[in-house]
Design an enzyme around this catalytic site. Structure first.
Site, PDB file in Angstrom:
ATOM      1  N   HIS A 169       0.820  -1.225   0.000  1.00 24.17           N
ATOM      2  CA  HIS A 169       0.000   0.000   0.000  1.00 24.17           C
ATOM      3  C   HIS A 169       0.849   1.267   0.000  1.00 24.17           C
ATOM      4  O   HIS A 169       0.334   2.352  -0.231  1.00 24.17           O
ATOM      5  CB  HIS A 169      -0.922   0.008   1.223  1.00 24.17           C
ATOM      6  CG  HIS A 169      -1.988  -1.049   1.176  1.00 24.17           C
ATOM      7  ND1 HIS A 169      -3.313  -0.761   0.974  1.00 24.17           N
ATOM      8  CD2 HIS A 169      -1.917  -2.402   1.271  1.00 24.17           C
ATOM      9  CE1 HIS A 169      -4.016  -1.888   0.967  1.00 24.17           C
ATOM     10  NE2 HIS A 169      -3.185  -2.900   1.155  1.00 24.17           N
ATOM     11  N   ASP A 383       3.712   9.438  -0.747  1.00 25.85           N
ATOM     12  CA  ASP A 383       2.502   8.750  -0.314  1.00 25.85           C
ATOM     13  C   ASP A 383       2.193   7.653  -1.322  1.00 25.85           C
ATOM     14  O   ASP A 383       2.310   7.885  -2.528  1.00 25.85           O
ATOM     15  CB  ASP A 383       1.324   9.748  -0.268  1.00 25.85           C
ATOM     16  CG  ASP A 383       0.280   9.358   0.769  1.00 25.85           C
ATOM     17  OD1 ASP A 383       0.133   8.151   1.056  1.00 25.85           O
ATOM     18  OD2 ASP A 383      -0.400  10.267   1.290  1.00 25.85           O
TER      19      ASP A 383
HETATM   20  C1  G6P Z   1      -1.091   3.299   6.139  1.00 26.94           C
HETATM   21  C2  G6P Z   1      -0.583   1.885   5.939  1.00 26.94           C
HETATM   22  C3  G6P Z   1      -1.530   0.873   6.557  1.00 26.94           C
HETATM   23  C4  G6P Z   1      -1.817   1.244   7.987  1.00 26.94           C
HETATM   24  C5  G6P Z   1      -2.359   2.671   8.084  1.00 26.94           C
HETATM   25  C6  G6P Z   1      -2.614   3.123   9.535  1.00 26.94           C
HETATM   26  O1  G6P Z   1      -2.218   3.520   5.350  1.00 26.94           O
HETATM   27  O2  G6P Z   1      -0.376   1.616   4.569  1.00 26.94           O
HETATM   28  O3  G6P Z   1      -0.969  -0.423   6.499  1.00 26.94           O
HETATM   29  O4  G6P Z   1      -2.725   0.335   8.565  1.00 26.94           O
HETATM   30  O5  G6P Z   1      -1.424   3.537   7.504  1.00 26.94           O
HETATM   31  O6  G6P Z   1      -1.474   2.956  10.305  1.00 26.94           O
HETATM   32  P1  G6P Z   1      -1.434   2.033  11.601  1.00 26.94           P
HETATM   33  O7  G6P Z   1       0.001   1.959  11.981  1.00 26.94           O
HETATM   34  O8  G6P Z   1      -2.280   2.739  12.615  1.00 26.94           O
HETATM   35  O9  G6P Z   1      -2.013   0.699  11.221  1.00 26.94           O
END
Ligand code: G6P
Length: 481
Positions: A169, A383
């Site tokens: 992602h 990003d």
């Molecule tokens: C980004 C990453 C995700 C992640 C999200 C929130 O979008 O690509 O994998 O889940 O951030 O971050 P966190 O560390 O809270 O899961």
């Protein structure tokens, strides 16, 4: 106990992600309740998961919670437990102190610690084992994101019968940056356990392929990597290609068109003192998002007298994120000092220049803000995609509003009718913000119409089905288990 044997009634589609698609809340009497989290990924996959007997392997988000699998909305939820140490070393450490900055072009220095790496390996093993336990024979397993780069190969070793997809992602940097990682070869080999590796942008796929070529022993040709040799073990082909992620466009557009949301949007502007121009930023409070650069540009426009507060007001939503990680604490202080300074210099009694909100909001409130804002500022330094940009466009059912978008966000490949900026170029950003504020209604409409076409044609359902369609169409090789 034949722990790794696939149960006959296993899942035909298994998603493996660091986080489960449910949020856990603990009541005062200790009972735990789960609610589906609003993420786009689960929205896209839920119908497929219901049809294909789906299971989702992930962490519930709190350390040391041991949970039995349970069903939520017809999806089997398969929790993986992380200890407090593992949260520190694997999640805050290797995932978010090493890989996150490294893969975002090292916009802040990644830290390399062997203890973090060891925990990352151990946790990836646990996720792979859990996925191996719940997948039906010949099932499709879809592994998500940078927290789980080793899972594809670990899983293939346990279950060679599976089709394995991986989607990154976040961006993948040029090999010259990725090569800093002491465990670069292990990481790439981990990834190469997949049949299909998906990235956000074509340039990310190119970077993955170049890293594989330079840092491992396998051969690549076009988008295809050949693993193994005809003479030693069976050859296997891995495809690396871009599948830009999207949002549930119809759901957001439908919400945005409701009278309640329209009313709320008017109320938001009214609460701000009915400014002539409302600028909006919505981000996780993360150093990749370019929040400081955005504030600097806005602060200078105020100081130069090019715009005046509160006629022009910026609303900055910064949702709390990864607050135990040092660099995020530093960023929060920097942002809050800057906001305070700008408001001190340019605000008035009862009228701030910047309304800074360190909260997360439900989707309804976000959509109302999108509808209220004249100009949306997405100024990420790097990003993977940036779904806020796509959500803003989806919400503008009125065909109004201007998107200012960083060229370093994946969304810039598709949303070419936005006002594109380089967030490092503060003068360039100032001109872009002025251009957006001054854009005439016909031009706004023309651009928004074109932008909307992109997110209507390519929504998250389309993303999921094109990735899974490509994965499931890949030729099966003979596996001798
Ligand atoms: C980004 C990453 C995700 C992640 C999200 C929130 O979008 O690509 O994998 O889940 O951030 O971050 P966190 O560390 O809270 O899961």
């Amino acid at each position: 106990e034949p722990e790794h044997d696939a149960p006959d009634d296993g899942a035909d589609l298994v998603v493996v992600a660091n986080r489960l698609p449910v949020d856990m809340t603990v009541e005062s009497d200790g009972t735990r309740t789960f609610t589906r989290s609003p993420g786009g990924l689960v929205t896209a996959l839920a119908p497929l998961m219901r049809k294909e007997d789906g299971a989702w392997v992930g962490w519930v988000g709190t350390p040391d919670v041991e949970l039995e699998p349970f069903e939520e909305d017809s999806i089997d939820i398969v929790p993986v437990t992380l200890s407090a140490d593992e949260v520190e070393l694997y999640y805050e450490g290797f995932a978010n102190g090493t890989l996150w900055p490294l893969l975002h072009d090292a916009v802040v220095d990644p830290e390399f610690h062997r203890t973090w790496w060891n925990a990352y390996v151990a946790v990836n093993r646990r996720f792979a084992r859990r996925a191996a336990e719940v997948a039906a024979p010949g099932a499709t397993v879809w592994v998500q994101d940078y927290q789980l780069l080793l899972v594809p190969n670990l899983l293939r070793a346990l279950r060679p019968d599976l089709r394995i997809g991986f989607f990154l992602h976040i961006p993948f940097p040029p090999v010259e940056i990725f090569a800093q990682l002491p465990w670069r070869k292990q990481v790439l080999e981990g990834l190469l356990g997949a049949d299909l590796i998906g990235t956000q942008r074509a340039s990310d796929a190119g970077n993955v392929l170049r890293a594989i070529r330079r840092l491992t022993d396998v051969t690549t040709r076009g988008q295809v990597v050949t693993v193994g040799s005809r003479w030693t073990r069976p050859e296997r082909h891995v495809r690396v290609a871009a599948f830009p992620i999207s949002i549930d466009t119809a759901a957001i557009a439908e919400l945005a068109a409701t009278p309640e949301i329209e009313q709320r949007a008017r109320q938001i502007r009214h609460d701000l003192g009915d400014p002539d121009v409302m600028l909006l930023g919505v981000d996780r409070l993360d150093y990749t998002k370019g929040i400081r650069h955005r504030l600097k540009a806005f602060g200078e426009l105020l100081a130069d007298g090019k715009v005046a507060a509160p006629d022009v007001t910026l609303v900055q939503v910064a949702s709390p994120s990864r607050e135990a990680v040092e660099r995020y604490k530093v960023l929060r202080d920097e942002v809050e000092v800057t906001v305070g300074r700008i408001n001190g210099d340019h605000g008035a009694l009862g009228r701030a220049a910047i309304h800074y909100l360190h909260h997360s909001y439900p989707l309804e409130e976000m959509v109302a803000m999108y509808r209220a804002a004249d100009v949306m500022l997405v100024t990420a330094l790097r990003d993977g995609m940036n779904l806020v940009a796509k959500e803003y466009v989806a919400a503008r059912v009125d065909l109004d509003g201007v998107l200012v978008l960083s060229e370093f966000a994946g969304a810039a490949d598709e949303l070419t009718q936005a006002v594109i900026v380089n967030p490092h170029d503060i003068d360039g950003m100032k001109s872009a913000i002025l251009e957006a504020i001054g854009m005439n209604p016909r031009e706004r409409r023309r651009r928004m119409r074109a932008l909307r076409r992109k997110v209507v044609d390519s929504d998250v359902q389309h993303w999921a089905s094109s990735f899974l369609g490509t994965l499931q169409a890949m030729p099966r090789r003979d596996t001798h288990v």
